[in-house]
Motif scaffolding. Structure first.
Motif, PDB file in Angstrom:
ATOM      1  N   GLY A 250      51.691  54.977  21.946  1.00  0.00           N
ATOM      2  CA  GLY A 250      50.314  55.786  22.321  1.00  0.00           C
ATOM      3  C   GLY A 250      50.808  57.317  21.868  1.00  0.00           C
ATOM      4  O   GLY A 250      50.109  58.196  21.448  1.00  0.00           O
ATOM      5  N   LEU A 251      51.979  57.613  22.452  1.00  0.00           N
ATOM      6  CA  LEU A 251      52.520  59.017  22.185  1.00  0.00           C
ATOM      7  C   LEU A 251      52.618  59.347  20.755  1.00  0.00           C
ATOM      8  O   LEU A 251      52.478  60.557  20.195  1.00  0.00           O
ATOM      9  CB  LEU A 251      53.821  59.425  22.942  1.00  0.00           C
ATOM     10  CG  LEU A 251      53.766  59.642  24.257  1.00  0.00           C
ATOM     11  CD1 LEU A 251      55.155  59.483  25.016  1.00  0.00           C
ATOM     12  CD2 LEU A 251      53.144  60.646  24.996  1.00  0.00           C
ATOM     13  N   LYS A 252      52.940  58.488  20.091  1.00  0.00           N
ATOM     14  CA  LYS A 252      53.599  58.518  18.530  1.00  0.00           C
ATOM     15  C   LYS A 252      52.015  58.861  17.790  1.00  0.00           C
ATOM     16  O   LYS A 252      51.796  59.492  17.050  1.00  0.00           O
ATOM     17  CB  LYS A 252      54.010  57.223  17.963  1.00  0.00           C
ATOM     18  CG  LYS A 252      54.379  57.537  16.380  1.00  0.00           C
ATOM     19  CD  LYS A 252      55.004  56.090  15.912  1.00  0.00           C
ATOM     20  CE  LYS A 252      55.146  56.229  14.383  1.00  0.00           C
ATOM     21  NZ  LYS A 252      55.995  54.943  14.062  1.00  0.00           N
ATOM     22  N   ASN A 253      51.104  58.011  18.332  1.00  0.00           N
ATOM     23  CA  ASN A 253      49.752  57.941  17.734  1.00  0.00           C
ATOM     24  C   ASN A 253      49.347  59.283  17.880  1.00  0.00           C
ATOM     25  O   ASN A 253      48.454  59.992  16.953  1.00  0.00           O
ATOM     26  CB  ASN A 253      48.772  56.879  17.980  1.00  0.00           C
ATOM     27  CG  ASN A 253      49.276  55.519  17.652  1.00  0.00           C
ATOM     28  OD1 ASN A 253      49.782  55.483  16.717  1.00  0.00           O
ATOM     29  ND2 ASN A 253      49.013  54.496  18.342  1.00  0.00           N
ATOM     30  N   PHE A 254      49.279  59.861  19.073  1.00  0.00           N
ATOM     31  CA  PHE A 254      48.752  61.139  19.695  1.00  0.00           C
ATOM     32  C   PHE A 254      49.235  61.997  18.764  1.00  0.00           C
ATOM     33  O   PHE A 254      48.613  63.022  18.345  1.00  0.00           O
ATOM     34  CB  PHE A 254      48.818  61.290  20.904  1.00  0.00           C
ATOM     35  CG  PHE A 254      48.044  62.451  21.464  1.00  0.00           C
ATOM     36  CD1 PHE A 254      47.016  63.055  21.009  1.00  0.00           C
ATOM     37  CD2 PHE A 254      48.625  63.313  22.469  1.00  0.00           C
ATOM     38  CE1 PHE A 254      46.173  64.111  21.505  1.00  0.00           C
ATOM     39  CE2 PHE A 254      47.984  64.375  23.173  1.00  0.00           C
ATOM     40  CZ  PHE A 254      46.814  64.711  22.465  1.00  0.00           C
ATOM     41  N   TYR A 255      50.480  62.034  18.601  1.00  0.00           N
ATOM     42  CA  TYR A 255      51.478  63.207  17.742  1.00  0.00           C
ATOM     43  C   TYR A 255      50.852  63.103  16.469  1.00  0.00           C
ATOM     44  O   TYR A 255      50.588  64.275  15.735  1.00  0.00           O
ATOM     45  CB  TYR A 255      52.681  62.691  17.830  1.00  0.00           C
ATOM     46  CG  TYR A 255      53.691  63.813  17.161  1.00  0.00           C
ATOM     47  CD1 TYR A 255      53.950  65.156  17.648  1.00  0.00           C
ATOM     48  CD2 TYR A 255      54.201  63.420  15.899  1.00  0.00           C
ATOM     49  CE1 TYR A 255      54.634  65.969  16.880  1.00  0.00           C
ATOM     50  CE2 TYR A 255      55.092  64.214  14.999  1.00  0.00           C
ATOM     51  CZ  TYR A 255      55.180  65.636  15.638  1.00  0.00           C
ATOM     52  OH  TYR A 255      55.885  66.342  14.978  1.00  0.00           O
ATOM     53  N   GLU A 256      50.678  61.932  15.719  1.00  0.00           N
ATOM     54  CA  GLU A 256      49.994  62.128  14.511  1.00  0.00           C
ATOM     55  C   GLU A 256      48.717  62.619  14.317  1.00  0.00           C
ATOM     56  O   GLU A 256      48.255  63.299  13.397  1.00  0.00           O
ATOM     57  CB  GLU A 256      50.153  60.750  13.739  1.00  0.00           C
ATOM     58  CG  GLU A 256      51.611  60.069  13.567  1.00  0.00           C
ATOM     59  CD  GLU A 256      52.358  60.796  12.483  1.00  0.00           C
ATOM     60  OE1 GLU A 256      51.782  61.356  11.499  1.00  0.00           O
ATOM     61  OE2 GLU A 256      53.619  61.216  12.871  1.00  0.00           O
ATOM     62  N   THR A 257      47.913  62.260  15.234  1.00  0.00           N
ATOM     63  CA  THR A 257      46.558  62.795  15.327  1.00  0.00           C
ATOM     64  C   THR A 257      46.422  64.202  15.475  1.00  0.00           C
ATOM     65  O   THR A 257      45.538  64.903  14.832  1.00  0.00           O
ATOM     66  CB  THR A 257      45.680  62.250  16.733  1.00  0.00           C
ATOM     67  OG1 THR A 257      45.765  60.730  16.541  1.00  0.00           O
ATOM     68  CG2 THR A 257      44.445  62.758  16.728  1.00  0.00           C
ATOM     69  N   LEU A 258      47.529  64.872  16.352  1.00  0.00           N
ATOM     70  CA  LEU A 258      47.501  66.235  16.537  1.00  0.00           C
ATOM     71  C   LEU A 258      47.692  66.999  15.202  1.00  0.00           C
ATOM     72  O   LEU A 258      47.351  68.071  14.717  1.00  0.00           O
ATOM     73  CB  LEU A 258      48.487  66.692  17.515  1.00  0.00           C
ATOM     74  CG  LEU A 258      48.107  66.496  19.159  1.00  0.00           C
ATOM     75  CD1 LEU A 258      49.487  66.656  20.124  1.00  0.00           C
ATOM     76  CD2 LEU A 258      46.835  67.271  19.242  1.00  0.00           C
TER      77      LEU A 258
END
Length: 478
Positions: A250-258
């Protein structure tokens, strides 16, 4: 004693230094429009992330005395030496209830200064809190240093962003006003985070030291234990991550989203800014075109009888001129400029969350380094227990028992630091994934649709105003 955090200092090189312009220092006050200062304060408060009940991430009201009591458990109040070891910001903060909603801060009166070392802009900071009023003067680079120090001393939490450094156009009135607004929003948001507002760093910036760049980076950093206690009390995070939520993924996906969102926002901002300039020209051209219509009206009116001059064609001219002025009002009707301003704020907001990731990554690296030290110390202690002093032990005059005791104490200290750091990372990861992600997605998406709806509505009104004016002109022509 817990080890302080080992985090590399951010680059605080002053890129704003210009060539020397003269021997005598002079102040050049700047007259700028500040009519929207109250709106900026309100927007700063409303957009504050991680610091209010509206966001649900950071408690907006913190009992400083309660926090001090918990953090100070490791210090004996009866021992002056132990009291002296206590972090200075804990010794200085009065035991009062701090309500950050009562903090009022304004960045105002930008002034261009010329001195031997170059030209720069100073901003006056006026404020009022539970302890009274305060006034100080800071330049942009002081804000830059303050933010980097906060990022370094309090890694992984939300620290509002400021505009990046700029080498050209820094002394243009429009840019100075833009930067003033953003710096004010930065201080307003930061002041809503209670433990940051009561920190030594921010207090010194607002009320104390004169040389921010030389002094702030030398403040001692809090230990892992203090960080653990402060973060645990500050952040409201769920006890368990939902079963369907893999934290690491989840953290990895949010980072890419940002990262993707930031790129899109920057593009949206730049297009809106270019459109705003084109819209200014388009709007002004309508008014210029209408003035030529008035010229023809005057020519025609000169050949008319008095009865003709009193007709609707002439009598409505002034009213139409006022309507055209309203339709061409540059202060209120450049909706592209409003979009550009919104997008720029969201870029800074995204930068702040990306910096939270960097802080967490820094702590993860510190944890790996700490584990390496702990493994080495465990290996050393095992050797000592087997009578193997090692090369350094052989050179030491200390007995094997003394070396074992020292090694065991160091191992225990490292073990505690590892536990503190693991707890810190767990809180920060949960906060970012379960609180900040939800808040950010809601903030960007909701405000985007609101802004675009207002943009379309206002453009329709503007078009209707122009249609009305030209329809009246058409009627008079006929």
């Amino acid at each position: 004693m817990a080890e302080p955090i080992e985090i590399k200092n951010m680059n605080t090189t002053n890129n704003d230094t210009a060539d020397a312009l003269g021997d005598d220092a002079q102040e050049v006050p700047i007259s700028l429009d500040t009519t929207d200062d109250e709106e900026m304060k309100q927007s700063g408060a409303n957009e504050t992330t991680g610091s209010g009940s509206a966001k649900g991430t950071i408690q907006s009201r913190t009992s400083v005395s309660a926090m001090n009591e918990q953090i100070s458990n490791n210090f004996s109040p009866d021992d002056p030496q132990e009291e002296a070891k206590k972090p200075k910001f804990l010794r200085d903060v009065e035991e009062i209830e701090v309500d950050t909603n009562d903090v009022d801060i304004e960045v105002c009166n930008p002034t261009v200064k010329e001195a031997k070392l170059g030209k720069y802009v100073c901003y006056q900071i006026k404020g009022k809190d539970a302890k009274g009023e305060f006034v100080t003067t800071r330049r942009y680079n002081d804000f830059f240093v303050l933010r980097n120090v906060l990022l370094s001393r309090w890694p992984g939490i939300y620290i509002p962003s400021i505009p990046p450094k700029q080498t050209s156009g820094r002394f243009e009135k429009e840019f100075i006003e833009y930067r003033r607004k953003r710096l004010q929003t930065y201080l307003v948001k930061t002041s809503k985070i209670a433990f940051l507002y009561e920190s030594e760093e921010l207090h010194s910036f607002l009320k104390g030291i004169s040389d921010v760049e030389k002094t702030l980076p030398n403040f001692p950093k809090p230990t892992y234990e203090i960080l653990r206690d402060t973060y645990a009390r500050t952040f409201n995070v769920p006890g368990e991550v939902p079963e369907d939520e893999n934290m690491e993924e989840g953290l990895k996906n949010f980072y890419e989203t940002l990262k993707k969102t930031k790129t899109s926002l920057e593009k949206f901002r730049d297009i809106s800014e270019a459109s705003a300039k084109s819209f200014d020209q388009y709007r002004d051209s309508h008014f210029e075109l209408y003035t030529t219509v008035e010229d023809f009206e005057e020519l025609k009116a000169g050949d008319m009888s008095k009865e003709m001059s009193d007709s609707l064609f002439v009598k409505g001219k002034e009213k139409l001129r006022e309507d055209m002025k309203d339709a061409s009002n540059s202060e209120n009707l450049n909706h592209y400029a409003q979009l550009s301003d919104w997008a720029d704020k969201q870029v800074l907001e995204t930068d702040a969350l990306l910096d939270m990731y960097k802080g967490i990554e820094t702590l993860e690296g510190a944890l790996l380094k700490l584990k390496g030290k702990l493994d080495a110390k465990t290996h050393q202690l095992n050797n000592l227990q087997q009578g193997k002093k090692g090369f350094k032990g052989l050179l030491s005059r200390k007995s094997n028992d003394t070396l074992q005791a020292e090694s065991a104490a160091k191992k225990e200290s490292l073990t505690k630091d590892q536990e503190y750091l693991e707890e810190i990372l767990l809180v920060l990861r949960k906060n970012l994934l379960l609180n900040e992600r939800k808040r950010y997605e809601s903030l960007v998406l909701n405000s985007y649709f609101q802004r675009m709806t207002a943009f379309v509505r206002n453009n329709v009104k503007h078009s209707e105003a122009l249609i009305h004016v030209w329809s009246q002109v058409k009627c008079q022509m006929e």
